[in-house]
Design a protein around this motif. Structure first.
Motif, PDB file in Angstrom:
ATOM      1  N   GLY A  50     -15.977  -5.059   9.368  1.00 10.31           N
ATOM      2  CA  GLY A  50     -16.512  -5.095  10.918  1.00 10.31           C
ATOM      3  C   GLY A  50     -17.395  -6.070  11.247  1.00 10.31           C
ATOM      4  O   GLY A  50     -18.253  -6.490  12.094  1.00 10.31           O
ATOM      5  N   HIS A  51     -17.620  -7.069   9.900  1.00 14.57           N
ATOM      6  CA  HIS A  51     -18.667  -8.225   9.856  1.00 14.57           C
ATOM      7  C   HIS A  51     -17.789  -9.557  10.296  1.00 14.57           C
ATOM      8  O   HIS A  51     -16.835  -9.880   9.668  1.00 14.57           O
ATOM      9  CB  HIS A  51     -19.156  -8.057   8.463  1.00 14.57           C
ATOM     10  CG  HIS A  51     -20.470  -8.951   8.374  1.00 14.57           C
ATOM     11  ND1 HIS A  51     -21.615  -8.263   8.466  1.00 14.57           N
ATOM     12  CD2 HIS A  51     -20.604 -10.442   8.075  1.00 14.57           C
ATOM     13  CE1 HIS A  51     -22.605  -9.464   8.517  1.00 14.57           C
ATOM     14  NE2 HIS A  51     -21.850 -10.358   8.160  1.00 14.57           N
ATOM     15  N   ARG A  71     -21.586 -11.895   0.776  1.00  9.83           N
ATOM     16  CA  ARG A  71     -22.226 -10.787  -0.145  1.00  9.83           C
ATOM     17  C   ARG A  71     -22.449  -9.767   0.780  1.00  9.83           C
ATOM     18  O   ARG A  71     -22.618  -8.461   0.281  1.00  9.83           O
ATOM     19  CB  ARG A  71     -23.458 -11.344  -0.866  1.00  9.83           C
ATOM     20  CG  ARG A  71     -23.052 -12.331  -1.909  1.00  9.83           C
ATOM     21  CD  ARG A  71     -24.081 -12.805  -2.857  1.00  9.83           C
ATOM     22  NE  ARG A  71     -23.431 -13.608  -4.109  1.00  9.83           N
ATOM     23  CZ  ARG A  71     -22.973 -13.300  -5.089  1.00  9.83           C
ATOM     24  NH1 ARG A  71     -22.960 -11.960  -5.155  1.00  9.83           N
ATOM     25  NH2 ARG A  71     -22.631 -13.964  -6.076  1.00  9.83           N
ATOM     26  N   ARG A  72     -23.147  -9.919   2.035  1.00  6.55           N
ATOM     27  CA  ARG A  72     -23.548  -8.990   2.927  1.00  6.55           C
ATOM     28  C   ARG A  72     -22.449  -8.275   3.628  1.00  6.55           C
ATOM     29  O   ARG A  72     -22.521  -7.033   3.643  1.00  6.55           O
ATOM     30  CB  ARG A  72     -24.662  -9.478   4.116  1.00  6.55           C
ATOM     31  CG  ARG A  72     -25.055  -8.631   5.186  1.00  6.55           C
ATOM     32  CD  ARG A  72     -25.684  -9.237   6.181  1.00  6.55           C
ATOM     33  NE  ARG A  72     -26.851  -9.941   5.806  1.00  6.55           N
ATOM     34  CZ  ARG A  72     -27.591 -11.253   5.791  1.00  6.55           C
ATOM     35  NH1 ARG A  72     -26.483 -12.007   6.349  1.00  6.55           N
ATOM     36  NH2 ARG A  72     -28.228 -11.716   5.259  1.00  6.55           N
ATOM     37  N   ALA A  73     -21.427  -8.814   3.818  1.00  3.94           N
ATOM     38  CA  ALA A  73     -20.194  -8.233   4.178  1.00  3.94           C
ATOM     39  C   ALA A  73     -19.699  -7.250   3.112  1.00  3.94           C
ATOM     40  O   ALA A  73     -18.949  -6.298   3.287  1.00  3.94           O
ATOM     41  CB  ALA A  73     -19.166  -9.159   4.792  1.00  3.94           C
ATOM     42  N   ALA A 138      -8.776  -8.651   8.171  1.00  6.67           N
ATOM     43  CA  ALA A 138     -10.264  -8.429   8.189  1.00  6.67           C
ATOM     44  C   ALA A 138     -10.724  -8.027   6.535  1.00  6.67           C
ATOM     45  O   ALA A 138     -11.613  -7.564   6.443  1.00  6.67           O
ATOM     46  CB  ALA A 138     -10.874  -7.298   9.040  1.00  6.67           C
ATOM     47  N   GLY A 139      -9.861  -8.748   5.724  1.00  3.10           N
ATOM     48  CA  GLY A 139     -10.224  -8.746   4.368  1.00  3.10           C
ATOM     49  C   GLY A 139      -9.689  -7.493   3.843  1.00  3.10           C
ATOM     50  O   GLY A 139      -9.817  -7.188   2.484  1.00  3.10           O
ATOM     51  N   ALA A 170     -13.895  -2.059  14.449  1.00  2.00           N
ATOM     52  CA  ALA A 170     -15.047  -2.511  14.582  1.00  2.00           C
ATOM     53  C   ALA A 170     -14.742  -4.052  14.511  1.00  2.00           C
ATOM     54  O   ALA A 170     -15.379  -4.999  15.177  1.00  2.00           O
ATOM     55  CB  ALA A 170     -15.989  -2.035  13.483  1.00  2.00           C
ATOM     56  N   ALA A 171     -13.788  -4.456  13.692  1.00  8.21           N
ATOM     57  CA  ALA A 171     -13.365  -5.839  13.652  1.00  8.21           C
ATOM     58  C   ALA A 171     -12.720  -6.457  14.793  1.00  8.21           C
ATOM     59  O   ALA A 171     -13.183  -7.581  15.122  1.00  8.21           O
ATOM     60  CB  ALA A 171     -12.519  -6.000  12.335  1.00  8.21           C
TER      61      ALA A 171
END
Length: 444
Positions: A50-51, A71-73, A138-139, A170-171
């Motif tokens: 969702g990032h 890295r945050r995602a 979304a990965g 969310a994505a």
């Protein structure tokens, strides 16, 4: 790290880093999150769960992304827990529109999955990389989580774990917000750009890398605070711009996912609250016919682990709250799952004994004529070949039992309900289920 410059990494390096950081995640991921369709690096962003990660184009023309954002995602995805037995149906649904897939179309993950499954001949072919490999969304590698169920030997349905559905929802919401924010920025800057001399624009581009992501412009969905309480769905759903307004709220049940639809009571016609697709699917009764439902395992969550949240949600309908009951399909499911639980037979299994078959509830008659409104609780798919009727419960008895259980289980919800909460209710409710007793009455 090779491919790293001033905190930026190339898309190929970002692909490898994403897979490495999420190797132990409960949600499976796959390479190609930055470089394979429907990744939107050249549009200005890439979705990781969702990032939203904004992409950057350096002066050399190469695209990159900030390593810290990747890295945050990954950290956010690693924190997600997933129950692979808690499934949500994602399709196919009759009448669902097909969508053209191109680089200018925002993510519509359900349509993309359905389109790829139809093109590849089902999940068995989709799982084979050599046959027109579908790409992750979304990965997330949805192929590793997809479940196919077949009913009546012909109709296939496809399901994903609820945690994955919420991530993809969310994505989709994040992508929509990003596109809207980008269009707003372009419109506001359009006049200034047209007046700027071309040599100044060239000098600006030559200064160094620039990001196409409108950082900080996308807004998070706000909590729902009863703004739509007491409004009729038939009126509210026709108002222009209501879909955009709904998308601005967080789901009123799970509070973690952007809302997508307005959940409403089909018997009284009132809006309950904006909810996400996942919660809306979980709340919907599993109708076999208009007066016949199957009581699936998900009712265990509705009436056990998440009872407080769901009863509060159902009682957002003034009609159900005033009558201290549930809509008839939910009341029927509750009667089978709770009130008739002790009557359900069991069979020997490898680990002790298991409940017999699958519960099913049907009803006839009208609530206005207590003797004619009857709930019949039966067992289907009994291992020994039996199809037995467990109980026949009059509607009024079911309501009384539910009221007593509600007062004991969720006192706060019971205290907010009752016949004295009748302000603003219509004199007659909309009949939605035809009466089968021949007395020209209707349920609710």
């Amino acid at each position: 790290m090779p491919g790293r410059t001033d905190g930026l990494i190339t898309l190929g390096v970002a692909d490898a880093l994403w897979v490495e950081l999420t190797a132990d995640s409960a949600v499976p991921t796959a390479p190609g999150a930055f470089t394979c369709s429907p990744a939107r690096a050249r549009v200005g962003y890439v979705l990781l769960g969702g990032h939203v990660v904004g992409t950057v184009r350096a002066s050399g023309g190469r695209w990159g992304v900030p390593e810290v954002e990747v890295r945050r995602a990954a950290a956010e995805l690693n924190a997600v827990g997933m129950d692979r037995q808690d499934l949500v149906r994602i399709g196919p649904f009759r009448g669902a529109p097909r969508q053209e897939r191109n680089e200018e179309t925002p993510l519509r993950w359900r349509q993309r999955i359905m389109g790829e499954l139809r093109e590849l001949g089902g999940p068995e072919q989709a799982a084979r990389p050599e046959v027109g490999r579908p790409y992750p969304l979304a990965g997330i590698d949805w192929r590793q989580m997809l479940v196919e169920q077949t009913r009546d030997g012909s109709q296939r349905t496809w399901w994903l774990p609820r945690a994955a559905v919420r991530l993809l929802d969310a994505a989709e919401h994040a992508a929509t917000q990003w596109v809207q924010a980008a269009r707003t920025r372009q419109a506001s800057a359009g006049a200034a750009v047209t007046e700027q001399p071309s040599r100044l624009r060239q000098a600006r581009d030559a200064d160094g890398p620039q990001t196409t992501s409108p950082q900080g412009s996308a807004t998070s969905p706000r909590p729902y605070d009863k703004e739509l309480e007491g409004q009729l769905y038939s009126v509210l759903s026709r108002k222009p711009g209501i879909s955009r307004k709904v998308a601005g709220w967080a789901c009123a049940v799970c509070h973690t996912t952007p809302a997508a639809v307005l959940d409403h009571c089909h018997e009284h016609g009132y809006v309950r609250a904006p909810v996400c697709q996942s919660c809306n699917t979980q709340e919907r009764p599993d109708h076999l016919y208009s007066n016949d439902i199957r009581v699936a395992n998900r009712y265990r969550r509705l009436f056990h682990t998440d009872t407080d949240d769901w009863l509060r949600h159902w009682h957002r309908c003034p009609g159900c709250r005033a009558r201290t009951t549930l809509p008839l399909p939910h009341l029927a499911a509750w009667t089978a799952h709770i009130a008739c639980r002790s009557l359900r037979p069991t069979h020997r299994a490898s680990r002790g004994r298991e409940p017999c078959g699958v519960l099913r509830v049907s009803w006839t008659g009208s609530w206005q004529a207590p003797r004619s409104c009857l709930l019949t609780v039966a067992v289907d798919f009994c291992p020994s070949g039996e199809h037995r009727v467990l109980a026949r419960v009059p509607y009024r008895d079911a309501v009384e039992r539910f009221g007593a259980w509600l007062a004991e289980t969720v006192p706060a919800v019971a205290a907010a309900a009752g016949p004295d909460r009748l302000d603003g209710l219509p004199a007659q409710f909309r009949p939605v289920i035809a009466d089968t007793s021949g007395e020209d009455q209707a349920l609710f």
